[in-house]
Design an enzyme around this catalytic site. Sequence first.
Site, PDB file in Angstrom:
ATOM      1  N   HIS A 158     -36.649   2.409  27.027  1.00 18.31           N
ATOM      2  CA  HIS A 158     -36.218   1.374  26.077  1.00 18.31           C
ATOM      3  C   HIS A 158     -37.353   0.925  25.157  1.00 18.31           C
ATOM      4  O   HIS A 158     -37.141   0.059  24.303  1.00 18.31           O
ATOM      5  CB  HIS A 158     -35.663   0.161  26.816  1.00 18.31           C
ATOM      6  N   ASP A 193     -30.289   8.319  32.451  1.00 20.78           N
ATOM      7  CA  ASP A 193     -30.206   6.933  32.895  1.00 20.78           C
ATOM      8  C   ASP A 193     -28.844   6.358  32.511  1.00 20.78           C
ATOM      9  O   ASP A 193     -28.222   6.809  31.542  1.00 20.78           O
ATOM     10  CB  ASP A 193     -31.326   6.135  32.204  1.00 20.78           C
ATOM     11  N   HIS A 195     -28.262   3.632  31.121  1.00 20.31           N
ATOM     12  CA  HIS A 195     -28.396   2.990  29.814  1.00 20.31           C
ATOM     13  C   HIS A 195     -28.927   3.986  28.790  1.00 20.31           C
ATOM     14  O   HIS A 195     -29.753   4.837  29.114  1.00 20.31           O
ATOM     15  CB  HIS A 195     -29.365   1.804  29.894  1.00 20.31           C
ATOM     16  N   ASP A 282     -29.815   4.836  38.080  1.00 19.55           N
ATOM     17  CA  ASP A 282     -28.942   3.668  38.023  1.00 19.55           C
ATOM     18  C   ASP A 282     -27.512   4.009  37.610  1.00 19.55           C
ATOM     19  O   ASP A 282     -26.679   3.113  37.471  1.00 19.55           O
ATOM     20  CB  ASP A 282     -29.529   2.589  37.114  1.00 19.55           C
TER      21      ASP A 282
END
Length: 340
Positions: A158, A193, A195, A282
């Site tokens: 990120h 991931d 996200h 995740d």
Amino acid sequence: MKAIFDDRQWVHDPKHFMANGTRLANPEQPKRIEVLTEGAKEAGCRFEAPEDHGLGPIAALHSAEYLVFLQTIHERWSRIEGASDEVIPNIHPDRRTASYPRSAVGQAGFHQADTSCPIAAGTWEAAYWSAQSAVHGADLMAAGEQAAYVLSRPPGHHAFADLAGGFCFLNNSGIAAERLLKAGKRPAILDIDVHHGNGTQGIFYERGDVLTVSLHADPVRFYPFFWGHGHERGEGAGRGCNLNLPLARGTGDDEYLKTLETAFDHIRAFGTDVLVVALGLDAYEKDPLKGLAITTPGFGRIAAAIAKLGLPVLFVQEGGYLSEELGQNLTSFLKGFQDA
């Protein structure tokens, strides 16, 4: 398989983050290191510490202004009367071209995208060695290793060139890909991931020398919200070199693996000769951040599919938060790759 980690990565110990207007315990805990280390060892990994390659490989992606901020902001913040123990922004500019303030509060808002990346006394040191671990992993691949695992913590996908966010400060997967590019390789980044890797996309969005591909929960109602949509294909020299494959919330193993084939088509077509996998765990069905529904055996199936590409692969740890099965999920993934 070799694995890379430096003990200085323990010193980042964030206490809080803000979600839905509420101050919560931060899920990016140092204990993740312990659990992931055991999971990697169970899969047969042999750990080694990285060398210190200095700021050069990090500054190849991140601006000098931002690196000065990360190194100095906690000390400066601590001089503010009544300031919190951790640097958490409360104001943000409306655009990246806005004026750059001298104020610690203003700079925090400029360089921190959200309230999920608190900066404490040990954050810079841990982030620096997390990035050095990724550099070391890239060097192993450039020297001929066929696979390696980097326990990068804090994670990185990120983080933009001058912007922290989502528990991330330095873009470890991107730093590794840039290092491989400079070694004469043609790298692609596959982000699995839960996200979207918005920082990775942002760094390479106008470049055609690194392919970025991401499978993630559809951001229309899921973090990071503003990036990761299917129409985002890259711009300029990067047009067609960014592929987002958003998935419906609750997507399980079989549908995920079908979508992964689309990612593989692009990776092959790019002429990729080394793959960096931004390895988020995740996407797990019981992960506390709840996005997708990959099972523990499903991680092994995903890794086996990646292995069948026949490429050298560097796995760089991203998300995957504390649950009873976190270590088992990493073991399943790494064994699945090696067995295939």
